[in-house]
Design a protein around this motif. Structure first.
Motif, PDB file in Angstrom:
ATOM      1  N   PHE A 184      22.413  47.196   0.203  1.00 30.49           N
ATOM      2  CA  PHE A 184      21.622  46.076   0.160  1.00 30.49           C
ATOM      3  C   PHE A 184      22.438  45.186   1.270  1.00 30.49           C
ATOM      4  O   PHE A 184      23.496  44.922   1.188  1.00 30.49           O
ATOM      5  N   PHE A 185      21.468  44.646   2.425  1.00 32.19           N
ATOM      6  CA  PHE A 185      22.053  43.976   3.582  1.00 32.19           C
ATOM      7  C   PHE A 185      21.398  42.459   3.678  1.00 32.19           C
ATOM      8  O   PHE A 185      20.517  42.260   4.130  1.00 32.19           O
ATOM      9  N   PRO A 186      21.907  41.420   2.797  1.00 31.27           N
ATOM     10  CA  PRO A 186      21.550  40.070   3.031  1.00 31.27           C
ATOM     11  C   PRO A 186      22.085  39.385   4.222  1.00 31.27           C
ATOM     12  O   PRO A 186      23.234  39.885   4.359  1.00 31.27           O
ATOM     13  N   LEU A 187      21.337  38.361   4.570  1.00 32.00           N
ATOM     14  CA  LEU A 187      21.937  37.656   5.733  1.00 32.00           C
ATOM     15  C   LEU A 187      23.167  36.787   5.210  1.00 32.00           C
ATOM     16  O   LEU A 187      24.147  36.554   5.879  1.00 32.00           O
TER      17      LEU A 187
ATOM     18  N   LEU B 155      12.901  50.494   4.672  1.00 27.92           N
ATOM     19  CA  LEU B 155      13.873  49.557   4.583  1.00 27.92           C
ATOM     20  C   LEU B 155      12.841  48.395   3.526  1.00 27.92           C
ATOM     21  O   LEU B 155      11.766  48.214   4.190  1.00 27.92           O
ATOM     22  N   MET B 156      13.279  48.142   2.516  1.00 26.83           N
ATOM     23  CA  MET B 156      12.565  47.253   1.791  1.00 26.83           C
ATOM     24  C   MET B 156      13.173  45.815   1.938  1.00 26.83           C
ATOM     25  O   MET B 156      14.626  45.638   1.793  1.00 26.83           O
ATOM     26  N   MET B 157      12.237  44.900   2.353  1.00 28.91           N
ATOM     27  CA  MET B 157      12.922  43.574   2.834  1.00 28.91           C
ATOM     28  C   MET B 157      12.191  42.307   2.157  1.00 28.91           C
ATOM     29  O   MET B 157      11.095  42.403   1.959  1.00 28.91           O
ATOM     30  N   GLU B 158      13.114  41.453   1.674  1.00 32.11           N
ATOM     31  CA  GLU B 158      12.965  40.457   0.788  1.00 32.11           C
ATOM     32  C   GLU B 158      13.465  38.959   1.399  1.00 32.11           C
ATOM     33  O   GLU B 158      14.245  39.009   2.497  1.00 32.11           O
TER      34      GLU B 158
ATOM     35  N   GLU C 110      21.977  44.588  -8.321  1.00 30.50           N
ATOM     36  CA  GLU C 110      22.120  46.012  -7.959  1.00 30.50           C
ATOM     37  C   GLU C 110      20.575  46.288  -7.768  1.00 30.50           C
ATOM     38  O   GLU C 110      19.760  46.348  -8.578  1.00 30.50           O
ATOM     39  N   LEU C 111      20.430  46.928  -6.482  1.00 32.86           N
ATOM     40  CA  LEU C 111      19.058  47.579  -6.396  1.00 32.86           C
ATOM     41  C   LEU C 111      19.157  49.002  -6.188  1.00 32.86           C
ATOM     42  O   LEU C 111      18.086  49.768  -6.103  1.00 32.86           O
TER      43      LEU C 111
ATOM     44  N   GLY D 295      17.239  44.813   2.622  1.00 36.40           N
ATOM     45  CA  GLY D 295      17.577  43.525   3.209  1.00 36.40           C
ATOM     46  C   GLY D 295      17.178  42.265   2.593  1.00 36.40           C
ATOM     47  O   GLY D 295      15.799  42.387   1.965  1.00 36.40           O
ATOM     48  N   ALA D 296      17.591  41.047   2.946  1.00 35.77           N
ATOM     49  CA  ALA D 296      17.169  39.845   2.414  1.00 35.77           C
ATOM     50  C   ALA D 296      17.704  38.738   3.324  1.00 35.77           C
ATOM     51  O   ALA D 296      18.913  38.890   3.937  1.00 35.77           O
TER      52      ALA D 296
END
Length: 192
Positions: free
Chosen positions: A160-163, A114-117, A155-156, A144-145
């Motif tokens: 993509f799962f932002p809060l 999981l790449m997280m920002e 577009e990644l 995620g972010a």
């Protein structure tokens, strides 16, 4: 967490700033979300990470074996996501301008990541981090972010799962509205 609860957390941490900001993407904005302030409280950071983890479908969440985030902004939320998911958390950094794993971090070939920002605006840092993770042998299966500033348009190339999705307007340097053009931009982000 609802959108209003999330924004209330930003306000409580004095993390929703107004002024003239130069974003890491090179674009300008009248708003800046200082996730470092939001996440400086460990209890709040944990609550935010758990809320993001709950947005990731269970079957995908169960495949994740590591969390990797871009330094500097993604360090805290990446660590908390590792805790929330029960996996190791590490980060990529760019001392020479290109992201890579350092400090003894490594990924076994095929490790599902999981790449997280913290905040995504154009997705540039995320795409660079994803590339570095792939070069290190990992397979990025989701991102995620805390905040997606693109309003859902980024577009990644992976789920993509932002809060929260926010669409504060951003401007190219030659498109500044008069109210921003008359003030000096502050650069509170982590990219030089």
């Amino acid at each position: 967490m609802t959108e209003e609860e999330i924004l209330a957390e930003f306000r409580a941490a004095d993390a929703l700033l107004e002024g003239h900001f130069l974003l890491s993407s090179g674009r300008h904005s009248a708003h800046f979300l200082q996730c470092a302030r939001l996440l400086m409280n460990p209890e709040r950071a944990s609550k935010i990470a758990i809320a993001i983890a709950q947005k990731i479908p269970r079957e995908l969440r169960s495949e994740i074996r590591a969390v990797v985030s871009p330094a500097m902004g993604g360090l805290i939320i990446g660590h908390e996501m590792g805790r929330a998911l029960g996996v190791d958390a590490m980060f990529v950094e760019r001392p020479d301008g290109v992201f890579g794993l350092r400090r003894g971090f490594s990924l076994e070939p095929g490790t599902k990541v999981l790449m997280m920002e913290d905040v995504v605006t154009t997705g540039l840092s995320g795409r660079e981090a994803i590339s570095a993770i792939h070069e290190a042998g990992g397979e990025v299966i989701a991102a995620g972010a805390v905040v997606d500033r693109s309003g859902g348009t980024v577009e990644l190339g992976i789920p993509f799962f932002p809060l929260i999705e926010l669409n504060f307007p951003t401007y190219a340097p030659d498109e500044l509205p008069p109210e921003l053009a008359k003030s000096e931009a502050v650069k509170p982000g982590s990219r030089k």
